[in-house]
Scaffold this motif. Structure first.
Motif, PDB file in Angstrom:
ATOM      1  N   PRO A  79      -0.384  -6.856  -9.483  1.00 16.04           N
ATOM      2  CA  PRO A  79       0.033  -6.814 -10.890  1.00 16.04           C
ATOM      3  C   PRO A  79       1.372  -6.116 -11.136  1.00 16.04           C
ATOM      4  O   PRO A  79       1.922  -6.204 -12.224  1.00 16.04           O
ATOM      5  CB  PRO A  79      -1.091  -6.048 -11.587  1.00 16.04           C
ATOM      6  N   ILE A  80       1.907  -5.406 -10.139  1.00 16.01           N
ATOM      7  CA  ILE A  80       3.220  -4.757 -10.322  1.00 16.01           C
ATOM      8  C   ILE A  80       4.290  -5.849 -10.335  1.00 16.01           C
ATOM      9  O   ILE A  80       5.286  -5.764 -11.028  1.00 16.01           O
ATOM     10  CB  ILE A  80       3.519  -3.731  -9.185  1.00 16.01           C
ATOM     11  N   GLY A  81       4.082  -6.884  -9.548  1.00 19.03           N
ATOM     12  CA  GLY A  81       4.998  -8.021  -9.528  1.00 19.03           C
ATOM     13  C   GLY A  81       6.167  -7.804  -8.589  1.00 19.03           C
ATOM     14  O   GLY A  81       6.251  -6.790  -7.895  1.00 19.03           O
ATOM     15  N   GLY A  82       7.083  -8.772  -8.540  1.00 19.11           N
ATOM     16  CA  GLY A  82       8.257  -8.641  -7.700  1.00 19.11           C
ATOM     17  C   GLY A  82       8.196  -9.531  -6.481  1.00 19.11           C
ATOM     18  O   GLY A  82       7.258 -10.319  -6.307  1.00 19.11           O
ATOM     19  N   SER A  83       9.220  -9.410  -5.620  1.00 21.41           N
ATOM     20  CA  SER A  83       9.362 -10.370  -4.532  1.00 21.41           C
ATOM     21  C   SER A  83       9.270  -9.752  -3.146  1.00 21.41           C
ATOM     22  O   SER A  83       9.179 -10.441  -2.151  1.00 21.41           O
ATOM     23  CB  SER A  83      10.708 -11.073  -4.680  1.00 21.41           C
ATOM     24  N   LEU A  84       9.313  -8.440  -3.083  1.00 18.53           N
ATOM     25  CA  LEU A  84       9.348  -7.795  -1.774  1.00 18.53           C
ATOM     26  C   LEU A  84       8.456  -6.562  -1.853  1.00 18.53           C
ATOM     27  O   LEU A  84       8.549  -5.788  -2.806  1.00 18.53           O
ATOM     28  CB  LEU A  84      10.797  -7.373  -1.485  1.00 18.53           C
ATOM     29  N   SER A  85       7.610  -6.406  -0.859  1.00 26.06           N
ATOM     30  CA  SER A  85       6.650  -5.316  -0.962  1.00 26.06           C
ATOM     31  C   SER A  85       6.093  -4.928   0.408  1.00 26.06           C
ATOM     32  O   SER A  85       5.882  -5.788   1.266  1.00 26.06           O
ATOM     33  CB  SER A  85       5.520  -5.785  -1.875  1.00 26.06           C
ATOM     34  N   HIS A  86       5.875  -3.639   0.606  1.00 22.70           N
ATOM     35  CA  HIS A  86       5.239  -3.159   1.838  1.00 22.70           C
ATOM     36  C   HIS A  86       4.137  -2.160   1.501  1.00 22.70           C
ATOM     37  O   HIS A  86       4.280  -1.362   0.570  1.00 22.70           O
ATOM     38  CB  HIS A  86       6.250  -2.464   2.753  1.00 22.70           C
ATOM     39  N   GLU A  87       3.095  -2.225   2.303  1.00 25.64           N
ATOM     40  CA  GLU A  87       2.048  -1.221   2.206  1.00 25.64           C
ATOM     41  C   GLU A  87       2.146  -0.308   3.415  1.00 25.64           C
ATOM     42  O   GLU A  87       2.516  -0.763   4.503  1.00 25.64           O
ATOM     43  CB  GLU A  87       0.664  -1.878   2.231  1.00 25.64           C
ATOM     44  N   PHE A  88       1.768   0.956   3.224  1.00 28.48           N
ATOM     45  CA  PHE A  88       1.716   1.897   4.343  1.00 28.48           C
ATOM     46  C   PHE A  88       0.245   2.176   4.593  1.00 28.48           C
ATOM     47  O   PHE A  88      -0.471   2.609   3.675  1.00 28.48           O
ATOM     48  CB  PHE A  88       2.504   3.158   4.015  1.00 28.48           C
ATOM     49  N   ILE A  89      -0.176   1.873   5.796  1.00 33.49           N
ATOM     50  CA  ILE A  89      -1.612   1.895   6.081  1.00 33.49           C
ATOM     51  C   ILE A  89      -1.944   2.840   7.234  1.00 33.49           C
ATOM     52  O   ILE A  89      -1.307   2.810   8.288  1.00 33.49           O
ATOM     53  CB  ILE A  89      -2.106   0.456   6.377  1.00 33.49           C
ATOM     54  N   LEU A  90      -2.934   3.672   6.969  1.00 29.01           N
ATOM     55  CA  LEU A  90      -3.402   4.629   7.961  1.00 29.01           C
ATOM     56  C   LEU A  90      -4.590   4.012   8.685  1.00 29.01           C
ATOM     57  O   LEU A  90      -5.570   3.622   8.052  1.00 29.01           O
ATOM     58  CB  LEU A  90      -3.818   5.904   7.221  1.00 29.01           C
ATOM     59  N   GLU A  91      -4.477   3.919   9.993  1.00 27.35           N
ATOM     60  CA  GLU A  91      -5.530   3.265  10.761  1.00 27.35           C
ATOM     61  C   GLU A  91      -6.853   4.045  10.675  1.00 27.35           C
ATOM     62  O   GLU A  91      -6.878   5.247  10.883  1.00 27.35           O
ATOM     63  CB  GLU A  91      -5.086   3.143  12.223  1.00 27.35           C
ATOM     64  N   ALA A  92      -7.922   3.353  10.330  1.00 32.08           N
ATOM     65  CA  ALA A  92      -9.268   3.954  10.283  1.00 32.08           C
ATOM     66  C   ALA A  92     -10.259   2.809  10.275  1.00 32.08           C
ATOM     67  O   ALA A  92     -10.093   1.851   9.521  1.00 32.08           O
ATOM     68  CB  ALA A  92      -9.441   4.808   9.033  1.00 32.08           C
ATOM     69  N   SER A  93     -11.297   2.918  11.119  1.00 34.88           N
ATOM     70  CA  SER A  93     -12.215   1.784  11.260  1.00 34.88           C
ATOM     71  C   SER A  93     -12.929   1.453   9.950  1.00 34.88           C
ATOM     72  O   SER A  93     -13.322   0.320   9.716  1.00 34.88           O
ATOM     73  CB  SER A  93     -13.224   2.077  12.369  1.00 34.88           C
ATOM     74  N   SER A  94     -13.068   2.445   9.056  1.00 30.21           N
ATOM     75  CA  SER A  94     -13.767   2.189   7.797  1.00 30.21           C
ATOM     76  C   SER A  94     -12.846   1.612   6.719  1.00 30.21           C
ATOM     77  O   SER A  94     -13.283   1.334   5.614  1.00 30.21           O
ATOM     78  CB  SER A  94     -14.350   3.500   7.290  1.00 30.21           C
ATOM     79  N   GLY A  95     -11.551   1.464   7.033  1.00 26.39           N
ATOM     80  CA  GLY A  95     -10.572   1.020   6.042  1.00 26.39           C
ATOM     81  C   GLY A  95     -10.849  -0.368   5.489  1.00 26.39           C
ATOM     82  O   GLY A  95     -11.483  -1.197   6.134  1.00 26.39           O
ATOM     83  N   GLU A  96     -10.322  -0.621   4.273  1.00 22.56           N
ATOM     84  CA  GLU A  96     -10.565  -1.905   3.615  1.00 22.56           C
ATOM     85  C   GLU A  96      -9.537  -2.958   4.005  1.00 22.56           C
ATOM     86  O   GLU A  96      -9.733  -4.148   3.758  1.00 22.56           O
ATOM     87  CB  GLU A  96     -10.538  -1.722   2.096  1.00 22.56           C
ATOM     88  N   SER A  97      -8.390  -2.540   4.588  1.00 19.33           N
ATOM     89  CA  SER A  97      -7.340  -3.508   4.919  1.00 19.33           C
ATOM     90  C   SER A  97      -7.380  -3.892   6.386  1.00 19.33           C
ATOM     91  O   SER A  97      -7.575  -3.041   7.263  1.00 19.33           O
ATOM     92  CB  SER A  97      -5.954  -2.912   4.626  1.00 19.33           C
ATOM     93  N   GLU A  98      -7.168  -5.200   6.640  1.00 21.81           N
ATOM     94  CA  GLU A  98      -7.058  -5.669   8.025  1.00 21.81           C
ATOM     95  C   GLU A  98      -5.607  -5.523   8.443  1.00 21.81           C
ATOM     96  O   GLU A  98      -4.711  -5.896   7.684  1.00 21.81           O
ATOM     97  CB  GLU A  98      -7.393  -7.160   8.072  1.00 21.81           C
ATOM     98  N   ILE A  99      -5.367  -5.006   9.637  1.00 17.86           N
ATOM     99  CA  ILE A  99      -3.973  -4.869  10.072  1.00 17.86           C
ATOM    100  C   ILE A  99      -3.755  -5.439  11.472  1.00 17.86           C
ATOM    101  O   ILE A  99      -4.671  -5.450  12.301  1.00 17.86           O
ATOM    102  CB  ILE A  99      -3.487  -3.386  10.027  1.00 17.86           C
ATOM    103  N   PHE A 100      -2.551  -5.932  11.693  1.00 15.69           N
ATOM    104  CA  PHE A 100      -2.174  -6.511  12.977  1.00 15.69           C
ATOM    105  C   PHE A 100      -0.789  -5.975  13.314  1.00 15.69           C
ATOM    106  O   PHE A 100       0.132  -6.117  12.519  1.00 15.69           O
ATOM    107  CB  PHE A 100      -2.105  -8.038  12.885  1.00 15.69           C
ATOM    108  N   TYR A 101      -0.692  -5.316  14.456  1.00 12.54           N
ATOM    109  CA  TYR A 101       0.633  -4.810  14.822  1.00 12.54           C
ATOM    110  C   TYR A 101       0.802  -4.772  16.326  1.00 12.54           C
ATOM    111  O   TYR A 101      -0.171  -4.865  17.088  1.00 12.54           O
ATOM    112  CB  TYR A 101       0.878  -3.428  14.204  1.00 12.54           C
ATOM    113  N   ASP A 102       2.063  -4.672  16.722  1.00 17.75           N
ATOM    114  CA  ASP A 102       2.372  -4.535  18.130  1.00 17.75           C
ATOM    115  C   ASP A 102       2.492  -3.035  18.412  1.00 17.75           C
ATOM    116  O   ASP A 102       3.209  -2.317  17.707  1.00 17.75           O
ATOM    117  CB  ASP A 102       3.703  -5.230  18.415  1.00 17.75           C
TER     118      ASP A 102
END
Ligand code: ATP
Ligand code: MG
Length: 442
Positions: A201-224
């Motif tokens: 809802p903030i809107g816009g065209s470019l965005s990043h989230e900063f995510i702290l790794e934790a098995s109980s977290g709600e976000s799925e992450i993929f990184y090298d």
């Protein structure tokens, strides 16, 4: 602080109304207490941690000329009607009517308000760039508040807003904030990684989230895994191409999907084994939205040719209260919380094993009196069982525990226990300072 004076009422058993480890531990260690659904009181121990995180964030913003202001929690609905978010925001927004039937709301975020504030002051292209922030409580009427302060309705956020004259400069502000966030999380002792994100809802065209790794977290992450090798310590914040290059470097090591060639590829991954599929907790979120709000609120300035232009902006949030829970979620063991020393409520726990022993008590009292100005100490000075004393120190996660017992002190020794590793060192009582400096840089 002496435990005999401190507001500390730890609970041994897990509360049955909490499922997440961090939620259980925050309740058990007397950091928070629920006051209504998704609304919490921060008790002294919890508040100390919250304030420590705030202080680190403030210090780093100050170093990069980002200035603090304080906007109110209550906003007028008019601005939100102008931006057309009043209806868009839906039921998450808490709407209030005052005695004169004016429509108000409890701010879920501040893009409209800050745009209105600066539009009165930023008149000329010479007034840019500017980045402002505040640390203020937000309210979002979440459908399902849960996991304690991790997803609650009233929460503390640090939100910054950037103002620039064009896309080029606004993108640079965005990249600076991106790197500043990495610096902040590192300073807080947490490993939060950046990921490309939806703007919501903030809107816009470019965005990043900063995510702290934790098995109980709600976000799925993929990184090298090589993303951890990137180092921002020496990035020159006055060098724009270096800043943009570094942000680009990060983008080579994360992805929004697990599929290598879908949506966005890991540009640099040569080895499939390096790719980590994991889960995490969103602790920060940054957005570039350009003229989205300045057009709606008619926020303009005069450019170098005397022409009227709209301001270009971005917004940058860190969930300070969520961070407290997120850090615990990623750093705990079966005994309790394991605070990174940077945000620990106290750096040192001083445990007098037996109050009845004169030598131990004399040494403990003297150590506390002469050092509590230098170090952050919680001094266990009560006459309770030793097991209980040690369990409390572990539960509330004190990183360095100095244990004064009669058997050691007669030989001029004390024990220092490292909460994280569990390692116990026998240290000569004259060498405590040297040890703390060497092992913990205190
Ligand atoms: P989420 O996806 O977790 O609902 P969001 O994307 O709606 O969060 P933002 O608008 O990006 O949240 O807010 C900035 C930061 O505020 C988030 O990164 C998060 O750390 C924090 N935050 C957002 N909602 C909550 C909440 N309900 N409880 C605690 N912290 C929150
Ligand atoms: Mg978000």
């Amino acid at each position: 602080m002496r435990t005999s004076k401190f507001y500390l009422f730890p609970v041994k058993e897990d509360p049955n109304d909490a499922s997440l480890v961090s939620h259980k531990l925050m309740l058990r260690s007397c950091m928070i207490r629920q006051s209504a659904a998704g609304i919490y009181t921060w008790l002294p121990l919890g508040l100390i941690v919250l304030k420590k995180i705030e202080a680190i964030i403030r210090k780093l913003h100050y170093e990069y000329d980002i200035q603090e202001l304080l906007m109110p929690t209550i906003q007028s609905a008019d601005l939100w009607k102008k931006s057309e978010r009043y209806s868009d925001y839906g039921k998450e927004m808490l709407r209030i009517v005052d005695r004169n039937k004016n429509e108000l709301l409890y701010g879920p975020t501040n893009e409209e308000l800050i745009t209105d504030v600066v539009s009165k002051d930023l008149q000329s292209y010479k007034d840019f760039p500017k980045i402002l922030y505040h640390i203020q409580w937000k309210f979002r009427d979440e459908v399902r508040p849960r996991f304690g302060v991790m997803r609650c309705r009233e929460f503390l956020m640090k939100d910054a807003y950037s103002f620039d004259i064009d896309f080029e400069n606004a993108y640079l502000s965005y990249c600076k904030m991106f790197l500043l966030y990495l610096k902040i999380f590192k300073k807080l002792g947490v490993k939060a990684l950046p990921f490309e994100a939806d703007t919501g809802p903030i809107g816009g065209s470019l965005s990043h989230e900063f995510i702290l790794e934790a098995s109980s977290g709600e976000s799925e992450i993929f990184y090298d895994n090589s993303i951890h090798d990137l180092n921002i310590d020496n990035v020159d914040f006055n060098n724009s191409s270096e800043i943009k290059d570094m942000v680009l470097n990060y983008s080579k090591y994360y992805s929004r999907t697990s599929e290598k060639h879908e949506e966005k590829v890991f540009q640099n991954s040569t080895n499939e084994k390096n790719i980590i599929r994991s889960r995490g907790i969103e602790v920060g979120h940054i957005f570039y939205f350009g003229k989205k709000y300045s057009e709606k609120l008619n926020s303009t300035f005069l450019n170098d040719k005397g022409k009227t232009n709209y301001i270009f902006s971005g917004s940058y949030g860190i969930g300070i209260s969520r961070l407290v829970a997120a850090i615990i979620e990623s750093s705990n063991d079966d005994k309790g919380i394991v605070w990174p020393i940077e945000v620990a409520p106290f750096q040192i726990g001083l445990v007098n094993v037996r109050k009845g022993d004169n030598l131990s008590t004399e040494f403990s009292e003297n150590f506390y009196k002469s050092n509590h100005g230098k170090y952050n100490i919680i001094y266990e000075d009560r006459d309770i069982r030793l097991g209980q004393k040690l369990n409390i120190m572990d539960l509330i996660g004190i990183p360095i525990q100095i244990i004064i017992g009669e058997k050691n002190i007669v030989n001029n020794y004390i024990e220092i226990k490292d909460r994280k590793s569990g390692k116990v060192s026998l240290v000569s009582k004259d060498k405590i300072e040297v040890f703390l400096k060497k092992e913990y840089e205190l």
